[in-house]
Write a protein that holds these residues in place. Structure first.
Motif, PDB file in Angstrom:
ATOM      1  N   SER A 150      37.373  46.498  28.894  1.00 42.61           N
ATOM      2  CA  SER A 150      38.085  47.735  29.240  1.00 42.61           C
ATOM      3  C   SER A 150      39.210  47.539  30.245  1.00 42.61           C
ATOM      4  N   LEU A 151      40.059  46.550  30.031  1.00 43.99           N
ATOM      5  CA  LEU A 151      41.206  46.383  30.925  1.00 43.99           C
ATOM      6  C   LEU A 151      42.217  47.505  30.714  1.00 43.99           C
ATOM      7  N   HIS A 152      42.816  47.925  31.821  1.00 48.45           N
ATOM      8  CA  HIS A 152      43.806  49.005  31.800  1.00 48.45           C
ATOM      9  C   HIS A 152      45.078  48.493  32.453  1.00 48.45           C
ATOM     10  N   LEU A 153      46.227  48.707  31.807  1.00 51.55           N
ATOM     11  CA  LEU A 153      47.515  48.196  32.275  1.00 51.55           C
ATOM     12  C   LEU A 153      48.232  49.245  33.110  1.00 51.55           C
ATOM     13  N   LEU A 154      48.747  48.828  34.283  1.00 49.90           N
ATOM     14  CA  LEU A 154      49.461  49.725  35.189  1.00 49.90           C
ATOM     15  C   LEU A 154      50.772  49.084  35.636  1.00 49.90           C
ATOM     16  N   LYS A 155      51.790  49.917  35.814  1.00 49.71           N
ATOM     17  CA  LYS A 155      53.075  49.391  36.275  1.00 49.71           C
ATOM     18  C   LYS A 155      53.772  50.416  37.152  1.00 49.71           C
ATOM     19  N   ASN A 156      54.395  49.930  38.223  1.00 50.60           N
ATOM     20  CA  ASN A 156      55.320  50.763  38.997  1.00 50.60           C
ATOM     21  C   ASN A 156      56.669  50.058  39.035  1.00 50.60           C
ATOM     22  N   LYS A 157      57.495  50.371  39.990  1.00 55.28           N
ATOM     23  CA  LYS A 157      58.869  49.859  40.014  1.00 55.28           C
ATOM     24  C   LYS A 157      58.926  48.340  39.992  1.00 55.28           C
ATOM     25  N   ASP A 158      58.073  47.672  40.744  1.00 57.16           N
ATOM     26  CA  ASP A 158      58.172  46.220  40.834  1.00 57.16           C
ATOM     27  C   ASP A 158      56.832  45.509  40.694  1.00 57.16           C
ATOM     28  N   ARG A 159      55.831  46.166  40.097  1.00 58.88           N
ATOM     29  CA  ARG A 159      54.523  45.531  39.995  1.00 58.88           C
ATOM     30  C   ARG A 159      53.859  45.863  38.675  1.00 58.88           C
ATOM     31  N   LEU A 160      53.152  44.854  38.129  1.00 54.30           N
ATOM     32  CA  LEU A 160      52.402  45.011  36.893  1.00 54.30           C
ATOM     33  C   LEU A 160      50.998  44.465  37.133  1.00 54.30           C
ATOM     34  N   VAL A 161      49.981  45.280  36.883  1.00 54.29           N
ATOM     35  CA  VAL A 161      48.602  44.850  37.100  1.00 54.29           C
ATOM     36  C   VAL A 161      47.726  45.285  35.929  1.00 54.29           C
ATOM     37  N   CYS A 162      46.639  44.546  35.728  1.00 53.71           N
ATOM     38  CA  CYS A 162      45.573  44.932  34.812  1.00 53.71           C
ATOM     39  C   CYS A 162      44.297  45.077  35.626  1.00 53.71           C
ATOM     40  N   VAL A 163      43.584  46.159  35.397  1.00 54.74           N
ATOM     41  CA  VAL A 163      42.343  46.389  36.129  1.00 54.74           C
ATOM     42  C   VAL A 163      41.263  46.781  35.123  1.00 54.74           C
ATOM     43  N   GLY A 164      40.058  46.355  35.378  1.00 49.61           N
ATOM     44  CA  GLY A 164      38.972  46.683  34.463  1.00 49.61           C
ATOM     45  C   GLY A 164      37.625  46.309  35.030  1.00 49.61           C
ATOM     46  N   PHE A 165      36.630  46.243  34.160  1.00 47.08           N
ATOM     47  CA  PHE A 165      35.273  45.936  34.574  1.00 47.08           C
ATOM     48  C   PHE A 165      34.823  44.616  33.956  1.00 47.08           C
ATOM     49  N   TYR A 166      33.878  43.975  34.602  1.00 46.66           N
ATOM     50  CA  TYR A 166      33.379  42.699  34.106  1.00 46.66           C
ATOM     51  C   TYR A 166      31.890  42.582  34.398  1.00 46.66           C
TER      52      TYR A 166
END
Length: 258
Positions: A13-29
């Protein structure tokens, strides 16, 4: 292209997020051989070449697990279940200070077959909306706080919730009965209610992970119930819109969070 395969963890269940200068994936493991969830992870991604700058894996905190299962009496259940499954993202946000807010819910579907009075086979589908899982990570992926809010709801009409993060706090709008139940280890469980008796509540978690709750609308004061599973939020305006209905009555509610 980047890969999220791990030799040590089962990642879901990774979720992709982005703002002006950052890209992250967050999820559970969780543990690879058990396929249950035991923590939250974050990958910081270079938006230019998609290479991983760093990652962070956090086990669910003792406070979070105590929220869910209790202290002493919950240890056997925690050991038996070996983690959490059936988790559905409800709201994931990359905040202005690069904190990451993760709001999820235990959701699953069951089907039951039965015969009616005429001997015909029928199947009934039941939608289960259980505990709220809420956590906040700092910019480096470390958990600032993680809380579990106990609830058990069935049906789609007035179940689930809408979440709204405002600065250091997060707010959850839910329907429940008047009988908010106090359980062991200073925990609170929100009880199922019918649409005819839906009281609108807000649960708030502050920057230190402390939570409180407040009834906003009593069912006796409203001709409608509010569809908290489909709210529209405006983070910049710190507000949420909820659609309410019952029979021929319809309402739109705007809540401003200060």
């Amino acid at each position: 292209m980047t890969s999220f395969k791990s030799q040590e963890h089962y990642i879901e269940s990774l979720h992709l997020l982005k703002n002006k200068d950052r890209l992250v994936c967050v999820g559970f493991y969780g543990k690879k051989e058990e396929y249950r969830l035991n923590g939250v992870c974050m990958y910081d991604i270079n938006p230019e070449n998609l290479e991983t700058n760093f990652n962070k894996f956090n086990n669910f905190s003792d406070e979070f697990m105590n929220d869910k299962y209790g202290n002493r009496e919950g240890k056997k259940k925690r050991k038996k279940e070996k983690g959490i499954n059936n988790v559905d993202f409800k709201g994931v946000y990359l905040m202005g200070n690069n904190d990451i807010v993760v709001n999820a819910e235990e959701f699953y579907i069951t089907t039951h077959s039965y015969t009616d009075a005429n001997g015909n086979w029928n199947t009934r589908t039941i939608y289960h909306y259980n505990d709220i899982m809420a956590m906040r990570l700092d910019a480096d992926g470390n958990i600032k706080w993680a809380r579990n809010i106990n609830k058990a709801q069935v049906g789609t009409v007035n179940s689930s919730y809408t979440s709204l993060p405002i600065e250091e706090s997060t707010h959850f709008f839910i329907n429940c009965s008047d009988n908010v139940k106090k359980i062991s280890a200073d925990r609170i469980a929100f009880k199922q209610t019918s649409s005819k008796k839906s009281n609108l509540y807000v649960i708030s978690i502050d920057g230190d992970g402390n939570f409180d709750y407040k009834k906003l609308i009593d069912d006796k004061e409203s001709k409608v119930y509010y569809k908290v599973n489909d709210g529209v939020i405006n983070i910049n305006n710190q507000s949420v819109f909820l659609l309410g209905e019952r029979k021929r009555n319809g309402r739109i509610l705007k809540l401003q969070v200060n």
